[in-house]
Write a protein that holds these residues in place. Sequence first.
Motif, PDB file in Angstrom:
ATOM      1  N   LEU A 129       0.818  -1.222   0.000  1.00  0.00           N
ATOM      2  CA  LEU A 129       0.000   0.000   0.000  1.00  0.00           C
ATOM      3  C   LEU A 129       0.847   1.266   0.000  1.00  0.00           C
ATOM      4  N   ARG A 130       2.081   1.149   0.426  1.00  0.00           N
ATOM      5  CA  ARG A 130       2.947   2.328   0.485  1.00  0.00           C
ATOM      6  C   ARG A 130       3.419   2.750  -0.902  1.00  0.00           C
ATOM      7  N   ARG A 131       3.372   1.844  -1.870  1.00  0.00           N
ATOM      8  CA  ARG A 131       3.925   2.182  -3.189  1.00  0.00           C
ATOM      9  C   ARG A 131       2.999   1.869  -4.351  1.00  0.00           C
ATOM     10  N   ARG A 132       1.834   1.237  -4.056  1.00  0.00           N
ATOM     11  CA  ARG A 132       0.936   0.848  -5.133  1.00  0.00           C
ATOM     12  C   ARG A 132      -0.488   1.294  -4.818  1.00  0.00           C
ATOM     13  N   ARG A 133      -1.266   1.597  -5.833  1.00  0.00           N
ATOM     14  CA  ARG A 133      -2.620   2.071  -5.634  1.00  0.00           C
ATOM     15  C   ARG A 133      -3.605   1.375  -6.583  1.00  0.00           C
ATOM     16  N   GLU A 134      -3.432   0.072  -6.809  1.00  0.00           N
ATOM     17  CA  GLU A 134      -4.368  -0.649  -7.679  1.00  0.00           C
ATOM     18  C   GLU A 134      -5.750  -0.707  -7.029  1.00  0.00           C
ATOM     19  N   PRO A 135      -6.807  -0.660  -7.832  1.00  0.00           N
ATOM     20  CA  PRO A 135      -8.172  -0.695  -7.287  1.00  0.00           C
ATOM     21  C   PRO A 135      -8.444  -1.924  -6.418  1.00  0.00           C
ATOM     22  N   LEU A 136      -7.938  -3.105  -6.848  1.00  0.00           N
ATOM     23  CA  LEU A 136      -8.189  -4.321  -6.087  1.00  0.00           C
ATOM     24  C   LEU A 136      -7.566  -4.232  -4.697  1.00  0.00           C
ATOM     25  N   LEU A 137      -6.338  -3.778  -4.632  1.00  0.00           N
ATOM     26  CA  LEU A 137      -5.653  -3.664  -3.356  1.00  0.00           C
ATOM     27  C   LEU A 137      -6.302  -2.599  -2.478  1.00  0.00           C
TER      28      LEU A 137
END
Length: 263
Positions: free
Chosen positions: A35-43
């Motif tokens: 979560l600190r480096r990615r912002r995909e909708p699923l995550l």
Amino acid sequence: GSISETGFRLYYAVAVLVKSTPAELFVLVAAALALRRRREPLLLGAAFLFAAFFVVASLSQKQTGLRYALALYPALAIAAASVIPAKWAKPLIAAQALSCLLAAPDFLSYFNYPSGGGASASSILVDSNLDWGQDLKRLGAWLKKEGEPEVVLSYFGVSSPESYGFKPQHLFTKSGIQRRWANSDSPARELLVVSATHLRGLYLPPGALSWLDGRVPDARVGSTFFVYDITRDRAAHRKLAELYRAAGDKPLAERQERRLKAL
């Protein structure tokens, strides 16, 4: 070591940390780092579901078991689909399967190894996290192997001991189906058997069994029963007499007083 009638804000945080498998904890950490480096909708969706339910559960007073927060785990599974590389999937599945095999058949009382496993579980969480009276059948078989000693049973559960071959003298047993028995005045051997939930004082009068604190049990049966040999233990019989007197149970109080006098 604490009991609260209004709940603890960190209750579910502790429950998740000690009752989740190593594979589940790995996914939780991996998702938090992702979560600190990615912002995909699923995550992001999985993180929102997890956080929202966790906050609601933590603010609730319904804190008798992790079962009330099981909805956290589907969110964790969704997060796993987003953050776990394909090459890690099989090792994590194998680790999860191994945790299940090692826990069998005591799934209800599972605590992970970093928390100390079942040996120290009752000092962290009880009630449906550990003890719903599920070891009663195991206790009946153990007593038979031990020569069927007489038993004072403080049982947290609703099953009938008579169904499993023994007739205990009850102490703080709540279930309405329990029959009333009194042990003999001269038992060859007498055991006090206490459920983990009762031993930690939950749902009992304050300090009712605190006299057992620090006392090493003579045996453990399953994950939930602590066994103390009180055959010639004057202090234990004195305490039992006091407890029955306080509960207004004159016949059992007098039975304990006769045992005390005989000793």
